[in-house]
Write an enzyme that holds these catalytic residues in place. Structure first.
Site, mmCIF file in Angstrom:
data_model
loop_
_atom_site.group_PDB
_atom_site.id
_atom_site.type_symbol
_atom_site.label_atom_id
_atom_site.label_comp_id
_atom_site.label_asym_id
_atom_site.label_seq_id
_atom_site.Cartn_x
_atom_site.Cartn_y
_atom_site.Cartn_z
ATOM 1 N N ASP A 156 19.239 -5.775 -1.990
ATOM 2 C CA ASP A 156 18.571 -4.470 -2.100
ATOM 3 C C ASP A 156 18.687 -3.673 -0.814
ATOM 4 O O ASP A 156 18.284 -2.504 -0.770
ATOM 5 C CB ASP A 156 17.096 -4.648 -2.484
ATOM 6 C CG ASP A 156 16.332 -5.541 -1.522
ATOM 7 O OD1 ASP A 156 16.676 -6.733 -1.460
ATOM 8 O OD2 ASP A 156 15.414 -5.055 -0.840
ATOM 9 N N ASP A 163 0.796 -1.225 0.000
ATOM 10 C CA ASP A 163 0.000 0.000 0.000
ATOM 11 C C ASP A 163 0.831 1.278 0.000
ATOM 12 O O ASP A 163 0.284 2.377 0.013
ATOM 13 C CB ASP A 163 -0.939 0.021 1.213
ATOM 14 C CG ASP A 163 -0.207 -0.207 2.536
ATOM 15 O OD1 ASP A 163 1.036 -0.051 2.564
ATOM 16 O OD2 ASP A 163 -0.871 -0.547 3.526
#
Length: 629
Positions: A339, A177
């Site tokens: 990452d 979200d």
């Protein structure tokens, strides 16, 4: 080119007599988006700004390193806290946090781009991929982090990329979200500044803002928040991973050049080839010469180094220095995916992190890490695993050697005839960088541990007789890692002359409930600690003499924190803010985090200060949490 790059934490960057500037007057730039390719579907700020937000994604983005995207607005935001150290290091004047401009900016309600004139700096989210728990995860990217601009401190000339975490959906949000919960935001806000205060290279946190009308679904419904954070670069190994996975060799070269010229201070800042095999005692390993012309090729076949090999080495060296700091202060990141591994060697993206309580090398704070891949013990080897992935991305560039600027190589790639030579050279260099990484890590770890033990001179026997035995002893007796070093500071040599004295002193290192650990008893525990204290006493006398205790204590307290933000402290902080509605506690804990070596902090609650620094309840030790944030 960046005017200044620190080789680690800012260490309380001093602005001298510089009082700081307003947010409006702070120099701003967008060098990242000016020099690197944007999302081809939204190539300009107006294209992104005028598009319905849902059209921006989530989706796959190729041939680009970022997408222009603005933060979602926050209704009735509440600024919960700021870091005075962060304000100073960015170059903002004290009190600027009280202005409506500052509060709007850090809540995502203001950007420095004018839609009527289409002038200014438009925010962006980075594209990258990564290996997560050792497996390729494809495109990841800034799924909830949006960079606003780059700010340059007018006094130090250090340039930082200012970013909001929890600012809304981007093309890289995948199924999420774009939000961040208050719980994880408090943790990142505190630990970013705590690590910097400990002189551990890290990204930073400027402010914490509550989004009172944002209800975020994780394991439960939680309040949302935004952390305004900053770093000299947010580029990571995963940025190269995604390009290699897609076979985008042209963009790999473009990005590597950008990193050398705009993230680091230029090609000549990179280390020259080592003049002898990597070693913890080699001056060329610890402090290599630099100022090598970019076009120069160094070394002999099959391991000649061009400028891209020097860049790879510098990235590896910086990460080695940072991991040494983690190990020396028992900081465990918890999720060391590629990452989450910085090209500048910064501690990056804080999820289920923790400082060790009892010294347990197999501890991981991540309750999803069942294989203990990211445990404290494994951090040095995991970062090297990540750096090998970077070496694979750099493979063509470092393997090309002297041919790296040949037009045929640049435009057509590796020919069949050249491939064996290129592969051999790349493998040779990566293997050699592995030895350099190991040597730099061990040298820095040894230096830090020697300082933590109050030693000045170097002695080859220290590692086995003092460092290793101290760690084995702490593990076996379940002693608290950082408490051990802090409590050692005020132990006087004159109080360690006899076996009985040493056994008596040993008790100060126990937990409040006494001796713990399988099969231990108090007499055996005191005897083992006393034996170690005798060896330490002799080394201290060697460096400080019989009357150097006061001077040694001062020096030891400069590197051994009384306070670190342990998981149980952060958990209490979260509960009191989220469920108790408290606000003062945020400022109190931040003040302690910014000054970890103090004996006291004048927060107005001396009892709480001592409790946060003291022995914790047994049930709160070695807490774990999830990646969900």
């Amino acid at each position: 080119m960046t005017a200044h790059i620190t080789n680690g934490a800012t260490k309380g960057t001093s602005n001298g007599g510089f009082a700081g500037v307003s947010l409006q007057d702070l120099p701003k730039s967008n060098i990242f988006t000016t020099n690197l390719p944007p999302d081809p579907e939204y190539k300009t700020p107006p294209a992104s700004h005028n598009a319905p937000r849902e059209n921006l994604g989530p989706r796959m983005v190729k041939g680009a390193l970022y997408t222009y995207v603005r933060p979602e607005e926050t209704s009735e935001p509440e600024l919960l806290g700021i870091s005075p150290a962060a304000m100073r290091d960015i170059g903002l004047r004290p009190g600027e946090e009280n202005t409506s401009e500052f509060k709007s900016l850090v809540a995502g309600n203001k950007i420095y781009w004018d839609p009527s004139t289409e002038k200014g700096i438009y925010p962006w989210a980075q594209c990258y991929g990564g290996y997560q728990f050792g497996s390729w995860a494809s495109q990841l990217g800034d799924g909830r982090a949006i960079s606003l601009f780059e700010a340059t401190n007018p006094n130090t000339k250090t340039r930082y990329e200012i970013q909001l975490k929890g600012a809304g959906k981007t093309p890289y949000s995948r199924f999420a979200d774009g939000k961040a919960v208050l719980r994880s935001s408090i943790r990142e806000y505190i630990v970013s500044e705590a690590l910097n205060a400990l002189h551990i290279p890290t990204t930073r946190a400027l402010s914490l803002t509550l989004a009172p009308h944002s209800r975020v679904r994780r394991e439960r419904i939680e309040p949302g928040a935004i952390v305004a954070r900053f770093a000299q670069s947010w580029l990571r190994i995963g940025t190269f991973d995604i390009l290699r996975a897609r076979g985008d060799r042209k963009l790999i070269r473009t990005l590597a050049t950008y990193v050398a010229e705009n993230v680091y201070p230029g090609w000549t800042s990179l280390p020259a080839i080592l003049t002898e095999p990597a070693s913890t005692t080699s001056s060329s390993t610890i402090n290599p010469s630099r100022d090598v012309p970019p076009e120069k090729i160094e070394g002999e076949p099959p391991g000649e180094e061009n400028r891209f090999a020097r860049l790879y080495r510098e990235i590896a060296r910086r990460n080695a220095l940072t991991v040494a700091c983690w190990q020396a202060y028992a900081f465990t990141n918890g999720v060391l995916n590629t990452d989450n591994t910085s090209l500048l060697g910064l501690s990056l993206d804080f999820g289920p992190f923790a400082f060790l309580d009892n010294f347990d090398p197999s501890y991981t704070p991540n309750h999803d890490d069942h294989a203990l891949r990211y445990s404290y013990r494994n951090q040095p080897s995991i970062i090297w695993w990540n750096l090998v992935r970077l070496g694979e991305s750099f493979g063509e560039l470092i393997g090309a050697g002297a041919r790296v600027d040949d037009e045929q190589f640049i435009n057509e790639g590796v020919t069949k005839d050249f491939a064996p030579e290129l592969i051999k050279r790349a493998e040779t260099i990566i293997e050699r960088v592995g030895e350099e990484y190991k040597a730099v890590f061990l040298a820095e770890y040894t230096r830090l541990m020697r300082k933590r033990l109050g030693l000045v001179s170097e002695d080859a026997k220290d590692f086995d007789e003092l460092f290793s035995e101290a760690l084995d002893m702490m593990e076996a007796l379940e002693l608290d890692f950082n408490h051990f070093f802090r409590r050692l500071c005020d132990v006087r040599v004159s109080d360690l002359e006899t076996e009985d004295q040493r056994k008596s002193i040993a008790g100060k290192f126990f937990h409040s409930e006494g001796v713990t650990g399988l099969g231990n008893n108090e007499e055996a525990a005191r005897k083992r600690i006393a034996s170690w204290l005798e060896r330490w006493r002799r080394r201290v006398q060697q460096d400080w003499g019989d009357d150097g205790d006061e001077r040694r204590e001062v020096e030891m307290k400069k590197v051994n924190p009384k306070f670190v933000p342990r998981s149980w402290v952060l958990d209490e902080l979260i509960q009191r803010v989220e469920h108790g509605g408290e606000r003062k506690i945020i400022h109190q804990v931040m003040k302690m985090a910014l000054n970890p070596f103090n004996d006291e902090w004048e927060t107005g609650d001396r009892q709480q200060e001592e409790r946060f620094c003291g022995d914790m309840p047994r049930q709160n030790r070695q807490m774990m949490c999830s990646c969900s944030s």
